[in-house]
Design a protein around this motif. Structure first.
Motif, PDB file in Angstrom:
ATOM      1  N   GLN A   1      28.851   9.631  34.027  1.00  0.00           N
ATOM      2  CA  GLN A   1      28.792   8.420  32.761  1.00  0.00           C
ATOM      3  C   GLN A   1      29.957   7.559  33.280  1.00  0.00           C
ATOM      4  OE1 GLN A   1      27.929   9.529  28.820  1.00  0.00           O
ATOM      5  NE2 GLN A   1      28.976   7.804  28.251  1.00  0.00           N
ATOM      6  N   THR A   2      29.695   6.398  33.436  1.00  0.00           N
ATOM      7  CA  THR A   2      30.748   5.432  33.562  1.00  0.00           C
ATOM      8  C   THR A   2      31.323   5.253  32.191  1.00  0.00           C
ATOM      9  OG1 THR A   2      29.250   3.545  33.219  1.00  0.00           O
ATOM     10  CG2 THR A   2      29.551   4.295  35.410  1.00  0.00           C
TER      11      THR A   2
ATOM     12  N   CYS B   1      31.724  -1.402  36.406  1.00  0.00           N
ATOM     13  CA  CYS B   1      30.772  -0.270  36.404  1.00  0.00           C
ATOM     14  C   CYS B   1      29.321  -0.785  36.732  1.00  0.00           C
ATOM     15  CB  CYS B   1      30.695   0.397  34.873  1.00  0.00           C
ATOM     16  SG  CYS B   1      32.441   0.807  34.450  1.00  0.00           S
TER      17      CYS B   1
ATOM     18  N   SER C   1      24.659   4.128  41.582  1.00  0.00           N
ATOM     19  CA  SER C   1      24.696   5.424  40.732  1.00  0.00           C
ATOM     20  C   SER C   1      25.134   6.553  41.625  1.00  0.00           C
ATOM     21  CB  SER C   1      23.143   5.607  40.365  1.00  0.00           C
ATOM     22  OG  SER C   1      22.399   5.631  41.273  1.00  0.00           O
ATOM     23  N   GLU C   2      25.033   6.701  42.853  1.00  0.00           N
ATOM     24  CA  GLU C   2      25.415   7.790  43.277  1.00  0.00           C
ATOM     25  C   GLU C   2      26.950   7.957  43.682  1.00  0.00           C
ATOM     26  OE1 GLU C   2      24.492   4.662  46.512  1.00  0.00           O
ATOM     27  OE2 GLU C   2      23.545   5.294  44.554  1.00  0.00           O
TER      28      GLU C   2
ATOM     29  N   CYS D   1      31.955   8.119  38.886  1.00  0.00           N
ATOM     30  CA  CYS D   1      33.046   7.334  38.120  1.00  0.00           C
ATOM     31  C   CYS D   1      34.295   7.994  38.263  1.00  0.00           C
ATOM     32  CB  CYS D   1      32.591   7.257  36.668  1.00  0.00           C
ATOM     33  SG  CYS D   1      33.886   6.662  35.164  1.00  0.00           S
TER      34      CYS D   1
END
Length: 173
Positions: free
Chosen positions: A86-87, A100, A105-106, A109
Protein backbone atom coordinates in the motif's frame (compact mmCIF):
# COMPACT_ATOMS: atom_id res chain seq x y z
CA UNK A 1 10.75 -31.37 40.66
CA UNK A 2 13.78 -31.53 38.40
CA UNK A 3 13.40 -30.15 34.90
CA UNK A 4 16.05 -31.11 32.38
CA UNK A 5 16.81 -28.28 29.94
CA UNK A 6 16.87 -30.71 27.02
CA UNK A 7 13.32 -31.83 27.78
CA UNK A 8 11.88 -28.31 27.73
CA UNK A 9 14.05 -26.60 25.12
CA UNK A 10 11.52 -26.65 22.28
CA UNK A 11 8.91 -25.00 24.52
CA UNK A 12 11.29 -22.13 25.25
CA UNK A 13 12.23 -21.77 21.57
CA UNK A 14 8.57 -21.55 20.57
CA UNK A 15 7.91 -19.05 23.36
CA UNK A 16 10.81 -16.94 22.07
CA UNK A 17 9.27 -17.16 18.58
CA UNK A 18 5.95 -15.93 19.95
CA UNK A 19 7.68 -13.00 21.59
CA UNK A 20 9.45 -12.26 18.30
CA UNK A 21 6.12 -12.16 16.43
CA UNK A 22 4.80 -9.75 19.05
CA UNK A 23 7.91 -7.57 18.66
CA UNK A 24 7.41 -7.50 14.89
CA UNK A 25 3.77 -6.53 15.34
CA UNK A 26 4.51 -3.70 17.75
CA UNK A 27 7.45 -2.28 15.77
CA UNK A 28 6.99 1.31 14.52
CA UNK A 29 5.31 1.63 11.14
CA UNK A 30 5.06 4.39 8.53
CA UNK A 31 2.12 6.69 9.20
CA UNK A 32 1.02 4.25 11.89
CA UNK A 33 -0.49 1.95 9.25
CA UNK A 34 -0.19 -1.70 10.20
CA UNK A 35 0.23 -3.58 6.93
CA UNK A 36 2.40 -6.36 8.38
CA UNK A 37 1.43 -9.99 8.48
CA UNK A 38 3.29 -12.40 10.74
CA UNK A 39 3.07 -16.05 11.67
CA UNK A 40 4.99 -18.70 13.57
CA UNK A 41 5.79 -22.00 11.85
CA UNK A 42 6.23 -25.01 14.15
CA UNK A 43 6.12 -28.80 14.09
CA UNK A 44 5.57 -30.60 10.80
CA UNK A 45 5.05 -27.30 8.96
CA UNK A 46 8.79 -26.61 9.34
CA UNK A 47 9.40 -29.67 7.14
CA UNK A 48 6.83 -28.42 4.65
CA UNK A 49 8.67 -25.09 4.46
CA UNK A 50 12.03 -26.84 3.99
CA UNK A 51 10.54 -29.08 1.28
CA UNK A 52 9.38 -25.99 -0.61
CA UNK A 53 12.89 -24.58 -0.36
CA UNK A 54 14.22 -27.78 -1.95
CA UNK A 55 11.71 -27.35 -4.79
CA UNK A 56 13.07 -23.82 -5.28
CA UNK A 57 16.57 -25.30 -5.38
CA UNK A 58 15.52 -27.82 -8.05
CA UNK A 59 13.88 -25.08 -10.12
CA UNK A 60 16.61 -22.46 -9.84
CA UNK A 61 19.79 -24.43 -9.13
CA UNK A 62 20.68 -21.82 -6.51
CA UNK A 63 22.58 -23.56 -3.67
CA UNK A 64 21.26 -21.11 -1.04
CA UNK A 65 17.88 -22.87 -1.08
CA UNK A 66 19.41 -26.30 -0.50
CA UNK A 67 21.74 -25.10 2.27
CA UNK A 68 19.10 -23.04 4.05
CA UNK A 69 16.53 -25.87 3.86
CA UNK A 70 18.88 -27.92 6.02
CA UNK A 71 19.13 -25.03 8.46
CA UNK A 72 15.36 -24.67 8.61
CA UNK A 73 15.00 -28.35 9.52
CA UNK A 74 17.19 -27.70 12.58
CA UNK A 75 14.98 -24.85 13.82
CA UNK A 76 12.51 -25.22 16.66
CA UNK A 77 10.26 -22.65 15.00
CA UNK A 78 10.37 -20.12 12.18
CA UNK A 79 9.02 -16.57 12.34
CA UNK A 80 7.59 -15.29 9.04
CA UNK A 81 7.11 -11.57 8.36
CA UNK A 82 5.64 -9.94 5.26
CA UNK A 83 3.64 -6.89 4.26
CA UNK A 84 0.58 -5.99 2.29
CA UNK A 85 1.42 -3.47 -0.45
CA UNK A 86 0.00 0.00 0.00
CA UNK A 87 1.42 3.37 -0.90
CA UNK A 88 1.54 5.97 1.83
CA UNK A 89 0.37 8.84 -0.37
CA UNK A 90 3.41 10.93 0.52
CA UNK A 91 4.71 11.42 -3.04
CA UNK A 92 8.20 11.15 -1.52
CA UNK A 93 9.96 9.60 -4.51
CA UNK A 94 11.82 7.01 -2.39
CA UNK A 95 10.52 4.26 -4.69
CA UNK A 96 12.16 5.93 -7.67
CA UNK A 97 9.02 7.55 -9.05
CA UNK A 98 7.99 11.18 -8.51
CA UNK A 99 4.53 10.42 -7.10
CA UNK A 100 2.60 7.50 -5.68
CA UNK A 101 0.28 7.64 -8.69
CA UNK A 102 3.26 7.39 -11.08
CA UNK A 103 4.61 4.29 -9.31
CA UNK A 104 3.75 1.07 -11.17
CA UNK A 105 1.80 -1.36 -9.00
CA UNK A 106 4.54 -3.99 -9.19
CA UNK A 107 7.08 -1.58 -7.62
CA UNK A 108 6.92 -1.74 -3.83
CA UNK A 109 6.38 1.36 -1.75
CA UNK A 110 9.66 2.13 -0.01
CA UNK A 111 7.85 2.53 3.29
CA UNK A 112 6.41 -1.01 3.07
CA UNK A 113 9.99 -2.25 2.67
CA UNK A 114 11.24 -0.19 5.58
CA UNK A 115 8.39 -1.40 7.80
CA UNK A 116 9.34 -5.02 7.14
CA UNK A 117 12.98 -4.24 7.93
CA UNK A 118 12.11 -2.55 11.21
CA UNK A 119 9.84 -5.46 12.16
CA UNK A 120 12.63 -7.95 11.39
CA UNK A 121 15.06 -5.91 13.48
CA UNK A 122 12.63 -5.82 16.40
CA UNK A 123 12.10 -9.57 16.15
CA UNK A 124 15.85 -10.21 16.00
CA UNK A 125 16.46 -7.97 19.02
CA UNK A 126 13.83 -9.90 20.95
CA UNK A 127 15.51 -13.17 19.96
CA UNK A 128 18.74 -11.83 21.39
CA UNK A 129 16.95 -10.90 24.62
CA UNK A 130 15.68 -14.50 24.78
CA UNK A 131 19.21 -15.90 24.15
CA UNK A 132 18.17 -17.93 21.11
CA UNK A 133 19.98 -18.28 17.79
CA UNK A 134 18.47 -16.81 14.64
CA UNK A 135 19.25 -15.63 11.14
CA UNK A 136 17.11 -13.59 8.75
CA UNK A 137 16.60 -15.60 5.54
CA UNK A 138 15.15 -14.38 2.29
CA UNK A 139 15.35 -17.93 0.92
CA UNK A 140 12.93 -19.35 3.50
CA UNK A 141 10.82 -16.23 3.00
CA UNK A 142 10.50 -17.04 -0.70
CA UNK A 143 9.35 -20.55 0.13
CA UNK A 144 6.84 -19.18 2.67
CA UNK A 145 5.51 -16.83 -0.03
CA UNK A 146 5.01 -19.73 -2.43
CA UNK A 147 3.12 -21.58 0.29
CA UNK A 148 1.14 -18.37 0.97
CA UNK A 149 1.67 -18.78 4.70
CA UNK A 150 0.56 -15.20 5.32
CA UNK A 151 -2.42 -15.33 2.98
CA UNK A 152 -3.27 -13.63 -0.27
CA UNK A 153 -2.03 -10.16 -1.14
CA UNK A 154 1.10 -10.33 1.02
CA UNK A 155 4.54 -9.86 -0.46
CA UNK A 156 8.11 -9.34 0.63
CA UNK A 157 8.26 -12.36 2.90
CA UNK A 158 11.26 -12.96 5.15
CA UNK A 159 11.86 -15.77 7.60
CA UNK A 160 13.75 -16.02 10.88
CA UNK A 161 14.48 -19.58 12.01
CA UNK A 162 14.94 -19.95 15.78
CA UNK A 163 17.11 -22.47 17.62
CA UNK A 164 18.61 -23.08 21.04
CA UNK A 165 21.50 -25.47 20.79
CA UNK A 166 25.12 -25.51 21.87
CA UNK A 167 26.11 -24.02 18.49
CA UNK A 168 23.98 -22.01 16.13
CA UNK A 169 23.05 -24.04 13.03
CA UNK A 170 22.59 -20.80 11.06
CA UNK A 171 26.24 -19.65 10.95
CA UNK A 172 29.48 -21.24 9.76
CA UNK A 173 27.46 -23.13 7.20
Amino acid sequence: MIENERDTRIDRVVEAGRRMVTAARTAPKAKGLDLLECCLVTGDDIGRLADEMLRLYEETGRPVFNRDAGNIRQAGCVVIVGTRPQTMGLDCGHCGFPTCMAKPSEVPCAFNCVDVGIALGSAAATASDCSVDTRVMYSAGMAAARLRLLGDGVYQYFAIPVSASSKSPFFDR
